[in-house]
Design a protein around this motif. Structure first.
Motif, short mmCIF file in Angstrom:
data_model
loop_
_atom_site.label_atom_id
_atom_site.label_comp_id
_atom_site.label_asym_id
_atom_site.label_seq_id
_atom_site.Cartn_x
_atom_site.Cartn_y
_atom_site.Cartn_z
N LYS A 108 0.84 -1.39 -0.02
CA LYS A 108 -0.10 0.00 -0.11
C LYS A 108 0.82 1.24 0.00
CE LYS A 108 -3.79 -2.25 2.24
NZ LYS A 108 -4.39 -2.64 3.61
N PRO A 150 1.91 4.70 -1.91
CA PRO A 150 1.25 5.36 -3.03
C PRO A 150 2.57 5.60 -4.12
CG PRO A 150 2.00 6.93 -1.51
CD PRO A 150 2.17 5.33 -0.77
N GLN A 176 7.16 4.66 5.25
CA GLN A 176 7.24 4.31 3.89
C GLN A 176 8.61 3.01 4.03
OE1 GLN A 176 7.70 7.93 2.06
NE2 GLN A 176 5.72 7.79 1.01
N ARG A 224 7.77 -0.26 5.29
CA ARG A 224 6.91 -1.05 4.08
C ARG A 224 7.73 -1.51 3.29
NH1 ARG A 224 1.22 0.72 4.36
NH2 ARG A 224 0.94 1.92 6.26
N ALA A 248 -0.81 1.08 11.66
CA ALA A 248 -1.16 0.95 10.23
C ALA A 248 -0.21 -0.30 9.67
CB ALA A 248 -0.83 1.91 9.34
N GLU A 302 -4.36 6.88 7.29
CA GLU A 302 -3.66 6.71 6.02
C GLU A 302 -2.40 7.88 6.28
OE1 GLU A 302 -4.20 4.86 3.28
OE2 GLU A 302 -5.87 4.10 4.52
N GLY A 303 -1.17 7.16 5.70
CA GLY A 303 -0.03 8.11 5.41
C GLY A 303 0.67 8.32 6.68
N ARG A 305 -5.42 13.37 7.13
CA ARG A 305 -5.42 12.00 7.45
C ARG A 305 -6.79 11.90 8.21
NH1 ARG A 305 -0.54 10.85 11.22
NH2 ARG A 305 -0.68 8.80 10.51
N ARG A 354 -10.63 10.98 8.98
CA ARG A 354 -11.66 10.30 8.34
C ARG A 354 -12.95 10.78 8.63
NH1 ARG A 354 -14.17 5.48 11.95
NH2 ARG A 354 -14.18 6.51 14.05
#
Lengths: 694, 348, 397
Positions: free
Chosen positions: A145, A147, A164, A167, A197, A627-628, A645, A647
């Protein structure tokens, strides 16, 4: 191609690993056994130095020159890893067993593009072409995931954020679809919301690829969320092993029990139900006691029994592979209520001591850090309009992730920086423009600080006593050296350290002891306000409780105002009276602990609450994943700082969130929230954390 | 990037101006000038005569004016001397004074006149530089690859037997300055006392016709000292990189050891030594001076010694300017190269 | 008398060094016995490399000291004998008086001087100058490097620029410009000495004041005492008849340093300080981000206290290692000066000068140049090994 194998993926039997130094053999792991079945996730939990990482490296057969396996076997899919040749081993590594480490930045090659590092894996193990490898890399990067995968593959590691990078490390581990994934504290270096996350991702991908996992962590909550089974380690040995439910709810080893009693779970309270620290210290590897390693710290210790012989693992009857290394596990009444900890009187906050009014701190930094100096500068808004007050004997927690401006705030308060705008009022005196050189010794000694990193907080080349005496000297306390020495010794008493420590060097002290010295130093001049910057986050779980307790006790006696900076909401809920949540320099929520931990929430607080792992099987949490990453303070988003970020953003009409910084909204009883959401939306919020009825 | 280079060049020019001014100041101190006048004019001149001699040749002007003239940003002096002769800085023999240019400093390419060699300083420096260039080329060719190889081999397995022996070699060479290693090398390989006589003890012939026999010893002598230093830097850097976590990542991803060294470790390990190699230049210049003196090779270093030893002001100034520029340019290259080698530094 | 055989030469040389062997043995025995109580110095005795290096260094230090006490030397290092020119090692002495040592153990040089005695006396020159010059360079480097690293900003820019300016000078050029009789005549080296030698005093004064300013009763007498003493030493050192600097009346002038030595000393300090500056600056920039520095700031410590008592002691590891390396480098620089005949008198027994004298006849007679060359090599090697051992041990634990 992967052969079908349905026995245990990893089977460690009576493994012993030692490190050899010039002086002696240091056993790091002793008589350790664990079994990982296909698709199973096993958690390995313990404090630092208990040997959990050594087990992982032992599995990888990568113990360095000094480490050696001195007993037992490690079987991977039935084959003994220690009997493999270097070449066979190389074929297993990366393709069948992969590993993910703590520091993502350090585990990526800084001078190689991310894509090339990823493509290397299939090229080595499957001999595929560049094109195929690239396709695979692209697919896996999409899977984790990230981007814009193509751009990421072209980037160097330093161009990515911490989340990142982690990830990418995960992607690299998954490139060859290994059967076993070893994760060594994979999220410790990350912010809480990012951690949540990443953990989510690991769980999801583990299921998708059917990978077995060995998850190493010091965080019980994290293990609860990710694993099926757990193995608790203490001082080189596994002390308890079993399914998550068995170990968490039906523990059969005193260490496991003590561990759970020392962490702040929901329901713990500093006055009514204080934590219980584990007495004593973790034994050094070459100073382990005879018999049970935990014996000297154990409540159930029986002389002549527990220290007689090496203790084997016993099976607990009527459970699924639940074993414990305790001779007395059948005699002990595990459900007996906690004794020896008295409830304390709740202290009432006194008069207001410190008041912040619309405090702002901006920095001007060169746009280009390396070659700057000339050229354009950029303004970093480290603190935006901070307003709050703190009372005598009150604990105010300041919560936020990296870059939220809490350290800047501490610097301004201490006088290391002066404020750009606004006021800091200490006892009716404005001190925002007085830097520390211009503050009198009295003012300086009244506001003191406890630092985060115990290994960095004391000057390594000065004795403990000399450092405390120097503080006394500077604060003008005591007229003679003898007087100051007396006062220094009484400060050591205050933080419950033996008086002999006065003549020791900091390197002879453990992390928790150093932190105590740091506290003693801060209270040398009878500080009235103490800023504690994550004072326990770098300490082991069992030591955390003791140090927290000490702070609370001194606070009660001295009526100190404690500004407790932390990202750990569990501990904040346990000890604070009021909570201030910060995000990118803004205070987004401020209120009493009950108000902040219950709806209505600021959307960020809500996410933060959901992200913090709680080591309690009764707790059910609403699942919110942000997210992010946290945006850089150098380049904050326009409008509401959290809008990138959030929601709830869609619930606000128009593009209000993107254009306007929300006002500070007064809710009931002084509860403040900085958000554009309407009253109805706030009223509709449900609690994030629910405790199931027992 | 452009801006960065521009800034560096700016700083470099400022440094060069400061340094040349210092050299100018030191060489133009009165005792030096007095010695010059006596050696050029007459050794038995009285103090007053020295004064007029210097005055007639523009040496008694204020220091800054002289510096400006030398640099070529101020018009050269034209003085009608006490002896009636008209002298000008920019006058050339065989040309009438009216046709002389107004400015004639270093910027115009006029490096002055060497009193020792009786030739324009610019030409001497040019020839000497060419000879030294030849020497340095071979030194670099020998030193850099050998040093890097030793460093990488030693650093890739820290603590091994290879590491220990190579490190010892490196330490010994760094402990041996050129005047020691040169003497030992000549004694062993070129003297009649030992009798090996493999190489020539002087490099005078190498100026025209360099052969292995007459050129290897001077090249080796300079290379040895720097080699040890670079090798130790490379080793330290390599050893550090080999313990880095990304090397462990590579190992646990199944990369073979040779590939780990070549693909993952090398680039990271060479960042630090690269700067070191470039910063070695000031020291290499020292080596050049010593070796050229020792082996009687009439290059740049030899010229420096002659100019300094004989109070040849113009030549010494010229030599200083060139060496300072060599040093500064290599520093600039090292800075820029560092940025290119190290992707972590981004220049926008 | 017959010339000595090689075995006899070696035996006699070793015997000649007897006081040195005894001293080294004592130092090692004492140090190894108490090594666990001696901190980093004691830990060095765990490293074979460090011990070898230390032994080499001790050898030359004791040789220098005992040589100056006339214990080891066999002949006057300046005395020439017309019969002994270029004689090979082990040649019996001809034409000397009865009481003199009967051999030139390592031969004679081109003026008929005893090579062995010159080597021993050469060690004394190095032992006198190198450590002290390095110490001064460290004082200068530390006093300027700490504020540059700690404050940063414009101060750092200016100081770094100056340091780079000196570093961009090729060392030999600098020596040729500074260490010539003409320059000495202008008094510039004396003025430079005046400036450079102030730094240790400033350093000491700030060091003590920042530590004890909270206890005036102790601070004031201490400062008066220390400043008075060092000030007097300083004035004695710099003031010298005949140079530009004559501040102290002759009667109070404790000692005079020979002009040549002073110039060499100044030049070496000047060349070394910018590198020390850079190292200290880097260390200060690193250490100032530590929490204990922040802790000192938040209790309102003065800047110099933080620099000298919080940062400097924790930079000591790398600095001690560099100190050893730098003494070696200084030894090399001294040799370079001697090699080019700069500063020191032409008949001086220092190793650089001796190598330069000997190299002219190197193709035929090896020993006059080879002996000092090996001596210099072994001392610098010893210092490098010592530094390596120290570095290794300080990184452990």
């Amino acid at each position: 191609m992967k052969d079908k194998y349905d026995g245990p993926i990893l089977e460690i039997d009576n493994l012993s690993i030692s490190f050899f130094t010039r002086l002696r053999e240091i056993p790091a792991v002793m008589d350790f056994s664990v079994k990982v079945m296909p698709g199973e996730a096993v958690g390995l939990v313990g404090e630092s130095g208990c040997g959990k990482s050594t087990v992982a490296l032992g599995v990888m057969q990568d113990l360095g020159v000094n480490g050696r396996i001195v007993g037992g076997t490690i079987r991977f899919k039935g084959r003994d890893l220690s009997e493999m040749s270097a070449d066979e081993l190389r074929r297993v590594r990366g393709s069948e067993i992969a590993m993910i480490y703590q520091e993502p930045m350090a585990s990526l090659n800084p001078a190689m593009r991310v894509g090339k590092q990823l493509m290397e894996v299939p090229k080595i193990h499957r001999g595929v072409s560049d094109k195929e490898a690239y396709a695979r890399a692209l697919q896996v990067v999409t899977d984790v995931k990230l981007p814009d995968p193509e751009r990421i593959l072209q980037a160097y590691p330093h161009q990515l954020s911490g989340g990142q990078q982690q990830r990418i490390v995960i992607a690299m581990a998954l490139m060859a679809e290994p059967s076993l994934l070893i994760l060594d504290e994979p999220t410790t270096a990350l912010d809480v919301t990012v951690e949540a996350a990443v953990v989510d991702l690991v769980k999801e991908l583990g299921q998708k690829y059917g990978t077995s996992m060995l998850f190493i962590s010091h965080n019980l909550g994290l293990v609860l969320e990710t694993c099926d089974r757990i193995c608790v380690m203490y001082s080189g040995e596994a002390v308890e092993r079993g399914s998550i439910a068995d170990v968490f709810d039906e523990m059969q080893h005193p260490y496991t029990q003590a561990l759970f009693r020392s962490i702040p779970l929901p329901g713990a309270d500093k006055a009514a139900r204080p934590l219980r620290a584990i007495p004593g210290n973790f034994p050094l590897p070459h100073e382990r006691p005879p018999g049970c390693n935990f014996g000297p710290r154990c409540d159930y210790f029986v002389e002549g029994l527990c220290d007689e012989r090496e203790i084997p693992m016993f099976d607990v009857k009527g459970s699924d592979r639940h074993t414990t290394r305790c001779l007395r596990f059948e005699e002990i009444d595990w459900h007996a209520p906690l004794s020896g900890v008295e409830a304390r009187d709740k202290t009432e906050p006194g008069k207001v001591i410190l008041r912040m009014e619309e405090l702002k701190k901006y920095y001007e930094v060169a746009a280009n850090a390396l070659f700057g100096r000339s050229g354009e500068t950029r303004v970093v808004k480290a603190n935006e309009t901070l307003s709050f007050e703190a009372r005598e004997s009150e604990t105010l927690a300041i919560v936020g992730e990296s870059g939220c401006g809490k350290s800047t705030f501490a610097k301004v308060l201490m006088g290391l920086e002066t404020a750009t705008e606004g006021k800091i009022i200490l006892d009716n005196r404005e001190i925002q423009d007085t830097s520390i050189e211009d503050r009198g010794a009295k003012t300086v000694s009244e506001i003191q600080m406890v630092f985060q990193n115990p290994f960095d907080t004391l000057n390594p080349s000065m004795t403990v006593g000399a450092q405390i005496m120097r503080a006394l000297e500077i604060f003008g306390i005591g007229d003679t050296v003898a007087e100051r020495r007396e006062r220094m010794l009484s400060l050591l008493d205050l933080v419950k350290l033996p008086r002999e420590f006065a003549d020791r060097m900091p390197r002879q002290l453990s992390g928790g002891q150093k932190q105590r010295v740091g506290i003693a130093r801060a209270f040398a001049g009878d500080a009235r306000i103490v800023v504690a910057d994550e004072p326990v986050s770098a300490l082991d779980v069992s030591v955390q409780a003791a140090v927290t307790d000490l702070l609370m006790e001194i606070q009660r006696e001295h009526k100190t105002t404690l500004l407790f900076i932390s990202h750990d909401l569990s501990i904040v809920r346990y000890l604070s009276d009021r909570v201030m949540v910060m995000y990118l320099g803004h205070v987004v929520e401020l209120g009493t602990t009950e108000q902040v931990f219950a709806p209505p929430y600021h959307p960020y607080t809500e996410a933060l609450l959901s992200a913090v792992p709680i080591a309690d099987t009764r707790v059910a949490k609403e699942h919110i994943v942000l997210e992010g990453d946290v945006p850089s303070a150098m380049n904050p988003p326009p409008g509401c700082p959290f809008q990138t970020r959030c929601r709830w953003k869609s619930k606000v009409p128009g593009n209000l969130c993107e254009t306007e910084v929300p006002p500070m909204r007064q809710m009931q009883d002084g509860h403040q929230v900085k958000c554009h959401l309407s009253e109805e939306e706030f009223r509709g919020m449900t609690p994030v954390i629910r405790i199931a009825a027992e | 990037m452009g801006l960065f280079i521009l800034r560096r060049v700016g700083i470099m020019l400022l440094t060069a101006v400061c340094l040349t001014f210092i050299v100018f100041f030191l060489t133009n101190l009165y005792p030096n000038l007095e010695k010059l006048s006596k050696s050029q004019g007459n050794f038995r001149m009285s103090d007053a005569e020295v004064e007029t001699w210097l005055g007639n040749r523009g040496y008694t002007q204020p220091l800054l004016v002289k510096y400006g003239q030398w640099l070529g940003v101020m018009p050269g002096y034209v003085i009608e001397g006490s002896d009636g002769e008209l002298r000008g800085r920019c006058f050339e023999t065989g040309l009438p004074p009216e046709e002389a240019p107004t400015f004639c400093g270093v910027l115009q390419g006029n490096w002055g006149f060497s009193t020792v060699f009786q030739e324009p300083a610019g030409r001497i420096i040019g020839e000497a530089l060419a000879l030294t260039g030849k020497l340095m080329f071979w030194v670099m060719l020998l030193m850099v690859p050998t040093a890097l190889l030793i460093g990488v081999l030693a650093g890739m397995r820290e603590g091994s037997a290879t590491d220990r022996s190579l490190s010892t070699v490196a330490i010994v060479t760094t402990a041996t300055p050129e005047y020691v290693s040169g003497v030992i090398l000549i004694a062993v390989f070129a003297s009649s006392a030992v009798g090996l006589k493999w190489f020539k003890g002087t490099a005078t012939q190498a100026m025209e016709n360099a052969t292995f026999e007459n050129f290897f010893l001077p090249v080796l002598t300079i290379a040895l000292y720097g080699m040890g230093y670079i090798a130790r830097m490379t080793r330290a850097s390599m050893a550090e990189v080999m313990t880095a976590q990304y090397i462990r990542t590579a190992r646990l991803k199944g990369v073979s050891f040779p590939n780990i060294v070549v693909k993952h470790a090398l680039r990271n390990a060479l960042i630090a030594p690269f700067t070191v190699i470039m910063l070695q230049f000031p020291w290499l210049l020292n080596g050049v001076v010593i070796v050229e003196t020792l082996f009687n090779y009439k290059g740049f270093g030899w010229t420096l010694v002659q100019a300094a030893g004989n109070n040849d002001i113009d030549l010494l100034l010229g030599v200083s300017v060139v060496s300072v520029f060599v040093v500064l340019v290599t520093q600039l290259i090292s800075d820029i190269g560092y940025v290119y080698l190290n992707p972590r530094i981004s220049v926008s | 008398m017959d010339p000595l055989s090689w075995a006899e030469i070696i035996t006699r040389v070793l015997t000649q060094f007897l006081p040195v062997w005894v001293s080294i043995a004592i130092v090692f025995a004492v140090s190894i016995t108490w090594k666990r109580k001696l901190g980093l110095y004691g830990k060095m005795f765990d490293s074979p490399i460090g011990m070898i290096g230390f032994a080499l260094v001790l050898f030359w230090v004791f040789t220098g000291i005992f040589g100056a006490m006339d214990l080891i030397v066999t002949h006057d290092s300046l005395g020439q004998s017309a019969f002994m020119k270029n004689e090979v090692p082990g040649t019996p002495l001809r034409g000397g008086d009865e009481s003199a040592y009967p051999y030139y153990l390592l031969g004679g040089d081109n003026l008929g001087r005893d090579v062995f005695s010159r080597m021993v006396d050469g060690a004394w020159v190095v032992v006198q100058i190198a450590p002290l010059a390095t110490l001064f360079a460290f004082m200068v480097g530390i006093t300027l490097g700490l504020p540059a690293g700690y404050f940063g900003g414009r101060l750092d820019t200016v100081l770094s620029f100056l340091a780079n300016l000196i570093l961009a000078f090729p060392v030999i050029l600098l020596f040729y410009l500074l260490v010539t009789p003409e320059i000495v005549e202008t008094g510039i080296p004396s003025y430079m000495a005046t400036v450079l030698f102030v730094f240790p005093i400033v350093f000491l004064a700030v060091l003590l004041n920042s530590r004890y300013h909270t206890r005036p009763k102790l601070r004031t007498p201490l400062l008066v005492l220390v400043l008075g003493l060092t000030g007097w030493l300083y004035l004695s050192l710099i003031s010298q008849a005949g140079t530009g600097v004559e501040v102290l009346p002759q009667a109070l002038d404790l000692f005079d340093v020979p002009g040549g030595i002073l110039v060499v000393f100044v030049a070496v300090v000047f060349v070394n300080s910018p590198t020390v500056f850079r190292i200290v600056r880097g260390l200060a920039m690193d250490i100032k981000t530590r929490d204990y520095v922040a802790a000192a700031q938040t209790r309102g410590e003065g800047r110099w206290y933080i620099m000298l008592w919080e940062i400097l002691p924790n930079a000591r590891g790398p600095l001690i290692v560099d100190f050893c390396l730098r003494i070696g480098y200084t030894t090399i620089l001294l040799g370079t000066l001697g090699f080019f005949g700069l500063g020191l008198p032409p008949e001086s027994p220092d190793w650089g000068t001796t190598i330069n004298d000997g190299r002219r006849l190197l193709q035929i007679y090896l020993h006059p140049a080879l002996v000092p060359a090996v001596a210099l090599l072994s001392l610098v090697l010893g210092l490098n090994l010592l530094a390596d051992g120290l570095r290794e041990e300080s990184l452990r634990d």
